[in-house]
Design a protein around this motif. Structure first.
Motif, short mmCIF file in Angstrom:
data_model
loop_
_atom_site.label_atom_id
_atom_site.label_comp_id
_atom_site.label_asym_id
_atom_site.label_seq_id
_atom_site.Cartn_x
_atom_site.Cartn_y
_atom_site.Cartn_z
N LYS A 186 0.81 -1.22 0.00
CA LYS A 186 0.00 0.00 0.00
C LYS A 186 0.85 1.27 0.00
CE LYS A 186 -3.96 -2.22 2.23
NZ LYS A 186 -4.91 -2.19 3.36
N ILE A 206 1.73 4.70 -1.56
CA ILE A 206 0.84 5.64 -2.26
C ILE A 206 1.65 6.86 -2.71
CG2 ILE A 206 -1.25 7.06 -2.10
CD1 ILE A 206 -2.21 5.23 0.15
N VAL A 210 -2.26 3.98 -5.45
CA VAL A 210 -1.70 2.87 -4.68
C VAL A 210 -0.88 1.99 -5.62
CG1 VAL A 210 -2.19 0.89 -3.21
CG2 VAL A 210 -3.66 2.93 -3.10
N GLY A 262 3.50 2.89 3.08
CA GLY A 262 2.89 1.58 3.24
C GLY A 262 3.22 0.96 4.59
#
Length: 532
Positions: free
Chosen positions: A433, A435, A450, A477
């Motif tokens: 995750k 981003i 993402v 993340g």
């Protein structure tokens, strides 16, 4: 300043104009035969004929427009030059005089083409080629007055008809500004020469693009042209043969060598000196779409306006970077400075002088001793006199803007020739995750993306020269650093730079909120991609 024969130079620089055969003012006004080559023919049977009986000639030219204007007055004692004259119309008037035929019948009409040459003695210089606007007959004075403009009249008066099925005459936003000006002027039927206009200091040279469509129906071609030229350090000049040139405005300074020196003993017959703050603004706002920058002139605000606040806004479609908006602001400030300190002088006519020429003045009452450039020329000829009134402006201006430094790149810069490329971005390990936001030249093109194992295509439309791609970390993340691999392809999918030749995108896990990994202070990585 145009080249002239030495004998003509002597005629205009001697106080008393004593050179043999060089003293008497002379003119040649040539009129093009309206009927030449047609079935009807004409009485004088040639394509061009010299207009007789000329009483006076006046020509006005200014840097504000390429169009020169003229006024010619001729003697019309017998009415033989009247446009509606024909043989036998008034036979009783010529019963005893015996003159009834006029080769000029039907020639002096609006849009008849003319040429004007002026000088001294046998030394004549071409000054204008144009079209008649109005023909005025004065029966009391027995004269005809012809007024008109140079060939740029066609650009001023011809309305635009876009190509079939299109709304605009020019619909290519990426067209170079020089090419756009040339197409618009020649669209009105006037020859034009224009250079390929580049952003100053750009390396490789970056094209000044049109930015928006130009030339709607019912606009004149000049309407579309002026919107472009007025925001640039360029001007349009029409030569004596009716060809228009797009040229850079000279970068003036008080150290420029003058073409001519005039003083109140040899040359200056009248002088008027004026300072004016009309239409001067200390702050200029330059807009390009939803982007805008504010620029200030300390000299105008503090030295001329004495601290008074004045603002004005301009929309400049081609100014899509801050540097270009700065150039546009300088252009408008320079035009203002050229208008605020002005001088008008009357001198014996010098046919060699041209607009934008630098001259030096010496006059004791106004104490004018600076160097000025010519903004307007009014030339007046009669059989007994030949003089000019010059409108001058101080040589204020900006030094050439130094090119901006190359943008900083945190990753090794790359160069491509394509106008559109694709960056593929993906997570090469465990999806955790990460981003990012992605920006191109300051505009966000991808928000809160993402990063995943599947490749994400990021399409980039590149300008000529440097383009800055900026990756902004939003979250590192749940595992260690924010990291991703990249490759660059063209729109057909051909790989231009494989991931093995490019560094990984990587941002440290610092200033984050655990365990989500969201950054409290977002890191940024810049990557410069040159389009060549």
């Amino acid at each position: 300043m145009i080249n002239i024969p030495p004998s003509l130079l002597q005629s205009i620089t001697s106080k008393f104009q004593l050179v043999a055969n060089g003293r008497e003012p002379e003119q040649h006004v040539l009129v093009r035969n309206r009927f030449f080559g047609s079935q009807s023919g004409s009485a004088f049977g040639v394509e061009w004929a010299r207009l007789p009986n000329v009483i006076s000639v006046e020509i006005d030219e200014t840097v504000e427009t390429p169009a020169k204007s003229f006024t010619i007055t001729i003697d019309n004692t017998d009415g033989l030059f009247s446009p509606d004259y024909y043989e036998g119309k008034w036979p009783q008037r010529y019963l005893f005089r015996g003159v009834a035929v006029s080769p000029w019948a039907g020639q002096l009409f609006p849009n008849t083409e003319i040429q004007i040459h002026l000088g001294y003695g046998k030394d004549l210089v071409p000054k204008l080629r144009g079209l008649i606007d109005e023909v005025t007959i004065n029966s009391q004075n027995k004269t005809i007055t012809l007024t008109g403009r140079s060939m740029y009249k066609k650009v001023l008066t011809t309305t635009i008809m876009p190509p079939k099925g299109k709304k605009y005459f020019l619909d290519d936003k990426n067209m170079n500004i020089g090419e756009a000006v040339k197409k618009l002027v020649e669209g009105a039927g006037v020859p034009c020469s224009a250079p390929f206009v580049t952003v100053p200091g750009s390396n490789p040279p970056e094209s000044y693009k049109l930015g928006v469509e130009r030339g709607e129906r019912l606009q004149t071609f000049d309407d579309a042209v002026r919107d472009i030229v007025d925001s640039l350090f360029f001007t349009m000049i029409e030569d004596a043969q009716g060809k228009v040139y797009l040229k850079p405005i000279p970068r003036y300074s008080q150290t420029d060598e003058p073409k001519v020196v005039v003083d109140d003993f040899l040359h200056i017959k009248e002088l008027e000196y004026m300072l004016s703050d009309n239409d001067l603004y200390g702050t200029v706002i330059i807009k390009c779409g939803d982007k805008a920058d504010v620029f200030h002139s300390g000299f105008i605000t503090n030295q001329i306006l004495r601290g008074q606040r004045r603002e004005i806004e301009y929309e400049v479609p081609w100014a899509n970077t801050q540097f270009k908006r700065k150039l546009a602001a300088q252009s408008y400030f320079t035009q203002m400075l050229h208008r605020w300190r002005k001088m008008s002088i009357a001198i014996p006519a010098n046919p060699a002088l041209e607009l934008w020429d630098v001259i030096s003045t010496r006059e004791r009452i106004s104490t004018a001793t600076q160097r000025y450039y010519i903004r307007a020329i009014r030339t007046t000829w009669t059989p007994d006199s030949f003089f000019q009134i010059l409108e001058l402006s101080s040589n204020y201006g900006y030094k050439p803007e130094p090119p901006p430094p190359p943008p900083k790149s945190d990753l090794p810069p790359i160069s491509v020739s394509e106008s559109r490329i694709i960056i593929n971005l993906w997570d090469f390990s465990v999806e955790d995750k990460d981003i990012v936001n992605v920006y191109l030249n300051g505009s966000k093109i991808l928000s809160n993306f993402v990063i995943k194992n599947a490749k994400k295509q990021i399409v980039l439309d590149l300008d000529m020269g440097p383009n800055v791609v900026e990756f902004e970390g939003v979250s590192a993340g749940t595992l260690r650093t924010l990291s991703a691999k990249m490759e660059v392809t063209n729109v057909q999918g051909k790989i231009l730079f494989p991931s093995s030749s490019l560094p990984d995108l990587e941002m440290p896990r610092t200033n984050v909120t655990e365990p989500s990994g969201y950054y409290t202070k977002r890191p940024k990585v810049k990557w410069v991609i040159y389009r060549v």
